[in-house]
Write a protein that holds these residues in place. Structure first.
Motif, PDB file in Angstrom:
ATOM      1  N   LEU A 154       0.880  -1.295   0.086  1.00  0.00           N
ATOM      2  CA  LEU A 154      -0.052   0.202   0.159  1.00  0.00           C
ATOM      3  C   LEU A 154       0.888   1.233  -0.108  1.00  0.00           C
ATOM      4  O   LEU A 154       0.472   2.149  -0.568  1.00  0.00           O
ATOM      5  CB  LEU A 154      -0.992   0.012   1.394  1.00  0.00           C
ATOM      6  N   THR A 189       3.487   2.717  -3.251  1.00  0.00           N
ATOM      7  CA  THR A 189       2.665   3.123  -4.496  1.00  0.00           C
ATOM      8  C   THR A 189       1.484   3.987  -4.270  1.00  0.00           C
ATOM      9  O   THR A 189       1.400   5.091  -4.985  1.00  0.00           O
ATOM     10  CB  THR A 189       2.160   1.741  -5.161  1.00  0.00           C
ATOM     11  N   TYR A 190       0.626   3.742  -3.259  1.00  0.00           N
ATOM     12  CA  TYR A 190      -0.628   4.560  -3.034  1.00  0.00           C
ATOM     13  C   TYR A 190       0.114   5.908  -2.543  1.00  0.00           C
ATOM     14  O   TYR A 190      -0.500   7.063  -2.739  1.00  0.00           O
ATOM     15  CB  TYR A 190      -1.403   3.862  -2.378  1.00  0.00           C
ATOM     16  N   SER A 193       1.402   8.027  -5.575  1.00  0.00           N
ATOM     17  CA  SER A 193       0.693   8.363  -6.333  1.00  0.00           C
ATOM     18  C   SER A 193      -0.370   9.399  -5.766  1.00  0.00           C
ATOM     19  O   SER A 193      -0.675  10.382  -6.805  1.00  0.00           O
ATOM     20  CB  SER A 193      -0.315   7.053  -6.947  1.00  0.00           C
ATOM     21  N   TYR A 194      -0.702   9.368  -4.729  1.00  0.00           N
ATOM     22  CA  TYR A 194      -1.533  10.200  -3.981  1.00  0.00           C
ATOM     23  C   TYR A 194      -0.808  11.571  -3.821  1.00  0.00           C
ATOM     24  O   TYR A 194      -1.448  12.606  -4.326  1.00  0.00           O
ATOM     25  CB  TYR A 194      -2.032   9.927  -2.442  1.00  0.00           C
ATOM     26  N   ALA A 242      -1.924   2.247  -8.995  1.00  0.00           N
ATOM     27  CA  ALA A 242      -2.529   3.041  -7.779  1.00  0.00           C
ATOM     28  C   ALA A 242      -2.941   4.378  -8.314  1.00  0.00           C
ATOM     29  O   ALA A 242      -4.139   4.999  -7.876  1.00  0.00           O
ATOM     30  CB  ALA A 242      -1.395   3.421  -6.758  1.00  0.00           C
ATOM     31  N   GLU A 268      -6.429   3.970  -9.765  1.00  0.00           N
ATOM     32  CA  GLU A 268      -7.557   3.842  -8.769  1.00  0.00           C
ATOM     33  C   GLU A 268      -7.750   5.006  -7.854  1.00  0.00           C
ATOM     34  O   GLU A 268      -8.888   5.688  -7.808  1.00  0.00           O
ATOM     35  CB  GLU A 268      -7.097   2.688  -7.722  1.00  0.00           C
ATOM     36  N   LEU A 269      -6.636   5.863  -7.581  1.00  0.00           N
ATOM     37  CA  LEU A 269      -6.954   7.051  -6.865  1.00  0.00           C
ATOM     38  C   LEU A 269      -7.459   8.263  -7.780  1.00  0.00           C
ATOM     39  O   LEU A 269      -8.097   8.902  -7.518  1.00  0.00           O
ATOM     40  CB  LEU A 269      -5.609   7.572  -6.455  1.00  0.00           C
ATOM     41  N   LEU A 313      -5.441   7.670   3.038  1.00  0.00           N
ATOM     42  CA  LEU A 313      -5.630   6.538   2.121  1.00  0.00           C
ATOM     43  C   LEU A 313      -6.372   5.359   3.037  1.00  0.00           C
ATOM     44  O   LEU A 313      -6.920   4.605   2.497  1.00  0.00           O
ATOM     45  CB  LEU A 313      -4.045   6.136   1.721  1.00  0.00           C
ATOM     46  N   TYR A 316      -9.447   3.164   2.075  1.00  0.00           N
ATOM     47  CA  TYR A 316      -9.350   1.639   1.791  1.00  0.00           C
ATOM     48  C   TYR A 316     -10.732   1.191   2.558  1.00  0.00           C
ATOM     49  O   TYR A 316     -11.506   0.258   2.320  1.00  0.00           O
ATOM     50  CB  TYR A 316      -8.244   1.251   2.465  1.00  0.00           C
ATOM     51  N   ILE A 353      -9.980   2.162  -2.593  1.00  0.00           N
ATOM     52  CA  ILE A 353      -8.707   1.643  -3.032  1.00  0.00           C
ATOM     53  C   ILE A 353      -8.547   0.327  -2.423  1.00  0.00           C
ATOM     54  O   ILE A 353      -8.990  -0.073  -1.367  1.00  0.00           O
ATOM     55  CB  ILE A 353      -7.771   2.763  -2.923  1.00  0.00           C
ATOM     56  N   PRO A 377      -5.187  -2.459  -2.799  1.00  0.00           N
ATOM     57  CA  PRO A 377      -4.126  -2.932  -3.433  1.00  0.00           C
ATOM     58  C   PRO A 377      -4.271  -4.290  -4.173  1.00  0.00           C
ATOM     59  O   PRO A 377      -4.577  -5.200  -3.645  1.00  0.00           O
ATOM     60  CB  PRO A 377      -3.008  -2.881  -2.395  1.00  0.00           C
TER      61      PRO A 377
END
Ligand SMILES: NC(=O)c1ccc[n+]([C@@H]2O[C@H](COP(=O)([O-])OP(=O)(O)OC[C@H]3O[C@@H](n4cnc5c(N)ncnc54)[C@H](OP(=O)(O)O)[C@@H]3O)[C@@H](O)[C@H]2O)c1
Length: 331
Positions: free
Chosen positions: A120, A123-124, A127-128, A155, A158-159, A289, A293, A298, A300
């Motif tokens: 998680l 990557t998230y 990207s966030y 990621a 999805e974000l 994040l 979830y 989101i 992963p």
């Protein structure tokens, strides 16, 4: 305990698994019994001395882990033995036990598996930070993601959707584009997997424009670089934001006249450095994040797991451009 070690610079085949001493927690530290380790492209670079950080050898790669707190050092508050936690040491994670500063660990929600938890944060988190803090992506804007089935790319897809954008996913194979569509992308296209001459780049730019529709992309998320960068920059809308995230396909040079013509901002993204400079902002992003979830926005995607003794193969899968979503080593 067993540890995967880099003792000489080179590819994943140079990694060895050896017995090393168990860590004991110093004051302010906790020792984590590692259950899962997320593999990221930087793991392919760090073992070859090609990454921003060059740890002294021998060292273990593995930037992010999830596990259970096994021992707590003097003075530690707020973290207890038995807690399920994530840690992001940057390297050193491909081991059975790991000592980290207690204040850096992140609790794992009950509903999240160790594999998801290890997949998680990098990557998230990257990207966030890129989409929210650097590009200030707004609902209704068009986001073009290059390498959309990779770790940070998926990621970003999805974000982007969670933030209300229209997401166009670009990747090198049909399977990868399908994967990105399953992650929620609105539209997808396959780009060539090899180097491109000027004519092929022009053609790709036309395809990007067609797929993004109207006047082009408001935000480009580029985790690929190489010959893909120029066509993507040419397919941007007025006031576009071009996110420079990574270069597995090579470091590109951009014609700056294009940025002037469309009033485009080229924006560097260095998540790891941003986390160190502003830990409070990072903690706030992580909390958001975790909420996403919990809300089911989101999740992963772990496409493959490997045991510790095959960690080299896991890293090789990313180097070979094979991975989709995340590859995780489980212990
Ligand atoms: N800026 C930051 O703060 C930050 C943070 C984390 C990661 N990164 C960087 O972001 C990039 C992606 O990382 P990741 O962990 O998401 O890696 P990944 O899962 O392996 O994804 C990389 C993607 O790049 C594409 N690619 C194009 N040419 C490639 C090549 N020659 N070899 C391998 N992949 C190639 C592949 O997609 P296609 O086959 O579809 O082209 C692949 O899915 C890396 O450069 C990494 O260093 C940057």
């Amino acid at each position: 305990m067993r540890a995967v070690l880099s003792k000489t610079a080179g590819g994943p085949e140079t990694l060895v698994v050896e017995d090393v001493l168990d860590p004991t927690p110093k004051a302010g530290e906790v020792v984590i019994e590692v259950k899962a380790v997320g593999i990221n492209y930087p793991d392919t670079l760090i073992i070859e001395d090609k990454y921003q950080f060059r740890p002294e050898r021998p060292f273990s790669p593995g930037a992010e882990v999830a596990g259970v707190v096994e021992a707590v050092g003097e003075g530690v508050k707020g973290v207890r033995k038995g807690d399920r936690v994530i840690a992001v040491p940057g390297w050193g994670g491909l081991v059975e036990r790991l000592a980290v500063r207690a204040e850096t660990v992140i609790p794992i929600p009950d509903a999240m598996s160790f594999e998801e938890a290890a997949a998680l944060v990098m990557t998230y988190g990257t990207s966030y930070y890129a989409l929210k803090d650097r590009a200030q992506l707004k609902a209704g804007e068009t986001l073009l993601v290059l390498g959309a089935a990779g770790g940070v790319g998926a990621a970003a897809v999805e974000l982007g959707k969670a933030m209300g954008a229209r997401v166009v996913a670009a990747a090198s194979t049909n399977d990868k584009v399908q994967f990105a569509l399953e992650m929620g992308a609105d539209n997808g296209l396959i780009y060539p997997s090899g180097p491109m001459d000027k004519a092929a780049q022009k053609e790709l730019s036309g395809e990007f424009k067609l797929a993004t529709g109207r006047d082009g992309a408001d935000v480009v998320y580029d985790a690929v670089g190489g010959d893909y960068a120029d066509p993507a920059l040419r397919a941007m809308d007025w006031n576009g934001r071009y996110l420079v995230v990574g270069f597995p396909a090579g470091i590109p040079s951009l014609p700056l006249n294009l940025t002037l013509l469309k009033s485009v901002s080229v924006i560097g993204v260095f998540w790891g450095a941003a986390v160190m400079r502003d830990p409070k902002a990072h903690a706030a992003n992580m909390a958001e994040l975790m909420q996403m979830y919990a809300d089911g926005k989101i999740k992963p995607r772990v496409s493959k797991t490997f045991p510790l003794e095959k960690a080299g193969e896991a890293i090789q899968a990313l180097g070979d451009r094979q991975a989709m979503g995340k590859v995780v080593v489980t212990i």
